[in-house]
Design a protein around this motif. Structure first.
Motif, PDB file in Angstrom:
ATOM      1  N   VAL A   1       0.849  -1.289   0.019  1.00  0.00           N
ATOM      2  CA  VAL A   1       0.110  -0.043   0.022  1.00  0.00           C
ATOM      3  C   VAL A   1       1.018   1.258  -0.097  1.00  0.00           C
ATOM      4  N   ILE A   2       1.130   1.934  -1.223  1.00  0.00           N
ATOM      5  CA  ILE A   2       2.063   2.936  -1.159  1.00  0.00           C
ATOM      6  C   ILE A   2       1.197   4.268  -1.605  1.00  0.00           C
ATOM      7  N   ALA A   3       1.587   5.373  -0.702  1.00  0.00           N
ATOM      8  CA  ALA A   3       1.042   6.599  -0.495  1.00  0.00           C
ATOM      9  C   ALA A   3       1.696   7.553  -1.493  1.00  0.00           C
ATOM     10  N   GLY A   4       1.000   8.641  -1.968  1.00  0.00           N
ATOM     11  CA  GLY A   4       1.345   9.807  -2.545  1.00  0.00           C
ATOM     12  C   GLY A   4       2.215   9.404  -3.797  1.00  0.00           C
ATOM     13  N   THR A   5       1.782   8.453  -4.592  1.00  0.00           N
ATOM     14  CA  THR A   5       2.528   7.900  -5.985  1.00  0.00           C
ATOM     15  C   THR A   5       1.506   7.929  -6.928  1.00  0.00           C
ATOM     16  N   CYS A   6       1.601   7.869  -8.154  1.00  0.00           N
ATOM     17  CA  CYS A   6       1.014   7.681  -9.200  1.00  0.00           C
ATOM     18  C   CYS A   6       1.596   6.719 -10.475  1.00  0.00           C
ATOM     19  N   PHE A   7       0.623   6.089 -11.122  1.00  0.00           N
ATOM     20  CA  PHE A   7       1.070   4.927 -12.130  1.00  0.00           C
ATOM     21  C   PHE A   7       1.874   5.604 -13.087  1.00  0.00           C
ATOM     22  N   ASP A   8       1.407   6.892 -13.624  1.00  0.00           N
ATOM     23  CA  ASP A   8       2.135   7.447 -14.724  1.00  0.00           C
ATOM     24  C   ASP A   8       3.535   8.067 -14.366  1.00  0.00           C
ATOM     25  N   PHE A   9       4.171   7.642 -13.673  1.00  0.00           N
ATOM     26  CA  PHE A   9       5.563   8.044 -13.231  1.00  0.00           C
ATOM     27  C   PHE A   9       6.616   7.068 -13.729  1.00  0.00           C
ATOM     28  N   PRO A  10       7.732   7.536 -14.088  1.00  0.00           N
ATOM     29  CA  PRO A  10       8.967   6.925 -14.535  1.00  0.00           C
ATOM     30  C   PRO A  10       9.428   5.564 -13.241  1.00  0.00           C
ATOM     31  N   CYS A  11       9.211   5.894 -12.126  1.00  0.00           N
ATOM     32  CA  CYS A  11       9.488   4.864 -11.291  1.00  0.00           C
ATOM     33  C   CYS A  11       8.970   3.544 -11.563  1.00  0.00           C
ATOM     34  N   TYR A  12       7.582   3.570 -11.937  1.00  0.00           N
ATOM     35  CA  TYR A  12       6.796   2.362 -12.400  1.00  0.00           C
ATOM     36  C   TYR A  12       7.403   2.012 -13.940  1.00  0.00           C
ATOM     37  N   TYR A  13       7.400   2.963 -14.696  1.00  0.00           N
ATOM     38  CA  TYR A  13       7.906   2.471 -16.195  1.00  0.00           C
ATOM     39  C   TYR A  13       9.242   1.591 -15.842  1.00  0.00           C
ATOM     40  N   THR A  14      10.273   2.216 -15.255  1.00  0.00           N
ATOM     41  CA  THR A  14      11.627   1.765 -15.107  1.00  0.00           C
ATOM     42  C   THR A  14      11.414   0.236 -14.512  1.00  0.00           C
ATOM     43  N   LEU A  15      10.607  -0.149 -13.671  1.00  0.00           N
ATOM     44  CA  LEU A  15      10.270  -1.421 -13.243  1.00  0.00           C
ATOM     45  C   LEU A  15       9.634  -2.478 -14.301  1.00  0.00           C
ATOM     46  N   TYR A  16       8.575  -1.898 -14.708  1.00  0.00           N
ATOM     47  CA  TYR A  16       7.614  -2.731 -15.735  1.00  0.00           C
ATOM     48  C   TYR A  16       7.523  -2.373 -17.076  1.00  0.00           C
ATOM     49  N   SER A  17       8.626  -1.540 -17.546  1.00  0.00           N
ATOM     50  CA  SER A  17       8.406  -1.605 -19.029  1.00  0.00           C
ATOM     51  C   SER A  17       8.520  -2.802 -19.703  1.00  0.00           C
ATOM     52  N   GLY A  18       7.745  -3.235 -20.784  1.00  0.00           N
ATOM     53  CA  GLY A  18       7.842  -4.353 -21.538  1.00  0.00           C
ATOM     54  C   GLY A  18       7.359  -5.513 -20.809  1.00  0.00           C
ATOM     55  N   LYS A  19       6.592  -5.110 -19.583  1.00  0.00           N
ATOM     56  CA  LYS A  19       6.080  -6.453 -19.020  1.00  0.00           C
ATOM     57  C   LYS A  19       4.296  -6.288 -18.780  1.00  0.00           C
ATOM     58  N   SER A  20       3.799  -7.321 -18.520  1.00  0.00           N
ATOM     59  CA  SER A  20       2.189  -7.235 -18.375  1.00  0.00           C
ATOM     60  C   SER A  20       1.787  -7.296 -16.926  1.00  0.00           C
ATOM     61  N   GLY A  21       0.498  -6.551 -16.696  1.00  0.00           N
ATOM     62  CA  GLY A  21      -0.055  -6.331 -15.686  1.00  0.00           C
ATOM     63  C   GLY A  21      -1.631  -6.376 -15.734  1.00  0.00           C
ATOM     64  N   VAL A  22      -2.354  -6.303 -14.577  1.00  0.00           N
ATOM     65  CA  VAL A  22      -3.718  -5.733 -14.747  1.00  0.00           C
ATOM     66  C   VAL A  22      -3.978  -4.650 -13.707  1.00  0.00           C
ATOM     67  N   THR A  23      -5.167  -4.103 -13.836  1.00  0.00           N
ATOM     68  CA  THR A  23      -5.549  -2.997 -13.239  1.00  0.00           C
ATOM     69  C   THR A  23      -7.016  -2.778 -13.464  1.00  0.00           C
ATOM     70  N   ASP A  24      -7.643  -2.031 -12.335  1.00  0.00           N
ATOM     71  CA  ASP A  24      -9.102  -1.789 -12.603  1.00  0.00           C
ATOM     72  C   ASP A  24      -9.293  -0.566 -13.045  1.00  0.00           C
ATOM     73  N   SER A  25      -8.425  -0.045 -13.436  1.00  0.00           N
ATOM     74  CA  SER A  25      -8.532   1.624 -13.992  1.00  0.00           C
ATOM     75  C   SER A  25      -8.205   1.599 -15.482  1.00  0.00           C
ATOM     76  N   ALA A  26      -9.375   2.423 -16.201  1.00  0.00           N
ATOM     77  CA  ALA A  26      -9.283   2.438 -17.538  1.00  0.00           C
ATOM     78  C   ALA A  26      -8.054   3.289 -17.784  1.00  0.00           C
ATOM     79  N   LYS A  27      -8.107   4.599 -16.927  1.00  0.00           N
ATOM     80  CA  LYS A  27      -7.045   5.634 -16.950  1.00  0.00           C
ATOM     81  C   LYS A  27      -5.563   5.149 -17.256  1.00  0.00           C
ATOM     82  N   ALA A  28      -5.467   4.411 -16.301  1.00  0.00           N
ATOM     83  CA  ALA A  28      -4.244   3.648 -16.102  1.00  0.00           C
ATOM     84  C   ALA A  28      -3.853   2.838 -17.338  1.00  0.00           C
ATOM     85  N   ALA A  29      -4.823   2.026 -17.799  1.00  0.00           N
ATOM     86  CA  ALA A  29      -4.408   1.406 -19.069  1.00  0.00           C
ATOM     87  C   ALA A  29      -4.478   2.227 -20.292  1.00  0.00           C
TER      88      ALA A  29
END
Ligand code: F3S
Length: 404
Positions: free
Chosen positions: A349-377
């Motif tokens: 449970v992480i506070a104060g961050t956003c899907f659309d940030f490089p910290c996540y791209y760096t970890l997950y670029s080229g990888k597959s996930g699931v979400t319940d948010s159409a905006k994130a997708a």
């Protein structure tokens, strides 16, 4: 555009160069939108941006002595301490910029909430207030559910409004631009949070622009469901104002939503439209390596529902479960024991961050996930984070099972 003596003095630098810079931006914005005058605002919400050009601009405001007259809440930055705690220190190499941005925004007088859902938490406008809210998920909620009046602000215009206490009078601040422009009949069962996502996205896609008057939804939707609906409307279109008769404060019925005028047109949204959106936005092809929920930030109620589902079970070792929320919600979840339940199961449970940030791209670029948010997708595939859209419950089951 007419300016009062005080506004003219701000523009002329009587309150410092930083305030003059902010007022200059608002005057240019107002003139470009044919605003006749400014109006005082009572609330604001801005975005925290840490890229070098933004740091340059906000530093200029600080050097010019700017300070927010209306302290705004602020959108997410990174919680770098959390990444460090889980052994992924500063994944995008932006620690210095993030820390600099935090310092600058605090010196400008923002309230360091780092949350994208302040309108459900500590910055809740009342009906009729003039406000300046950046964050595309927040503005439709503020207009359609709270009944306040906000344009779809950028980080800079919302910050300028907070510094000067003014915003140009145009767009959704005016009665005539809040009038319904199309009747939307939702001819599909809308039951889950994901359904509200899909309905919002489908309506926005069909309209592009305007003010929908939406019928056919269940009575008394939950705040989170309305948040999902508006978020996705604003993702697939420029719409940041809608009416749900009986829910939107200024629209007790369909006739009032159209200001007593004839209905200009009707569109229908069907189950096939909703399924079409889900299909279009789902692009994960490989094994599921991450599950991300909380775009917009999860409320306490949503965190509790995840905790109840996950309690006593374990997230699969091949999947990382991220639940994004605000620091206040995280703190409350901790005090109530729900945070512990999620963490014991291996979720984050992480506070104060956003899907659309490089910290996540760096970890997950080229990888597959699931979400319940159409905006994130919708936003993340450009950085090769490929999501499938599923309900919250299904997302959590996928995290527990290690895939479909
Ligand atoms: Fe919030 Fe970021 Fe989503 S600001 S709405 S988590 S894209």
């Amino acid at each position: 555009m007419y300016l009062t003596q005080e506004e003219q003095a701000m523009l002329d630098g009587a309150q410092g160069d930083g305030t003059a810079e902010a007022m200059r931006l608002l005057v240019r914005l107002g003139e470009s939108m044919n605003a006749q005058k400014m109006v005082p605002i009572s609330r604001a919400h801005t975005s925290a941006v840490h890229y070098p050009s933004d740091i340059w601009y906000t530093t200029k405001l600080i050097r010019g002595g700017a300070k927010c007259k209306i302290p705004p809440t602020i959108n997410p930055l990174y919680d770098l301490d959390y990444f460090e705690k889980i052994g992924k220190p500063d994944p995008a190499g932006e620690k210095d910029l993030v820390n600099k941005a935090r310092d600058i925004y605090c010196r400008l007088g923002v309230i360091p909430t780092y949350s994208c859902t302040p309108e459900l938490d500590i910055n809740v406008p009342r009906t009729g207030e003039f406000v300046a809210f950046a964050e595309s998920s927040a503005t439709p909620y503020v207009n359609a559910v709270c009944g306040a009046r906000s344009n779809r602000e950028s980080a800079k215009t919302a910050l300028a409004a907070a510094i000067t206490g003014r915003t140009p009078l145009y767009g959704y601040l005016l009665d005539e631009n809040r009038r319904g422009t199309v009747l939307v009949k939702v001819d599909a069962p809308v039951r889950t949070g994901l359904d509200y996502n899909l309905a919002g996205y489908a309506i926005g896609e069909k309209m592009g622009a305007g003010v929908p008057v939406i019928t056919g939804l269940p009575e008394n939707p939950m705040p989170e469901e309305l948040l999902n609906l508006g978020t996705q409307l604003a993702t697939s279109s420029s719409v940041a104002m809608y009416h749900i008769p009986g829910v939107t404060p200024e629209a007790p019925d369909v006739e009032t939503a159209f200001h007593g005028r004839p209905v200009p047109g009707t569109i229908t949204v069907t189950r096939a439209d909703l399924e079409g959106v889900k299909e279009k936005l789902s692009c994960a092809r490989g094994p599921i390596e991450y599950v991300m929920v909380g775009c917009p930030h999860y409320t306490l109620g949503q965190v509790i529902r995840v905790a109840e589902q996950i309690k006593g079970r374990k997230v699969h070792p091949d999947v990382t479960l991220w639940i994004l929320t605000s620091s206040r919600t995280r703190e409350l979840a901790e005090k109530m024991g729900y945070l512990g339940a999620i963490e014991q199961a291996g979720g984050h449970v992480i506070a104060g961050t956003c899907f659309d940030f490089p910290c996540y791209y760096t970890l997950y670029s080229g990888k597959s996930g699931v979400t319940d948010s159409a905006k994130a997708a919708f936003y993340t595939p450009r950085m090769k984070m490929d999501f499938n859209l599923e309900t919250r419950k299904r997302c959590i089951e996928i995290a527990l099972n290690g895939g479909y």
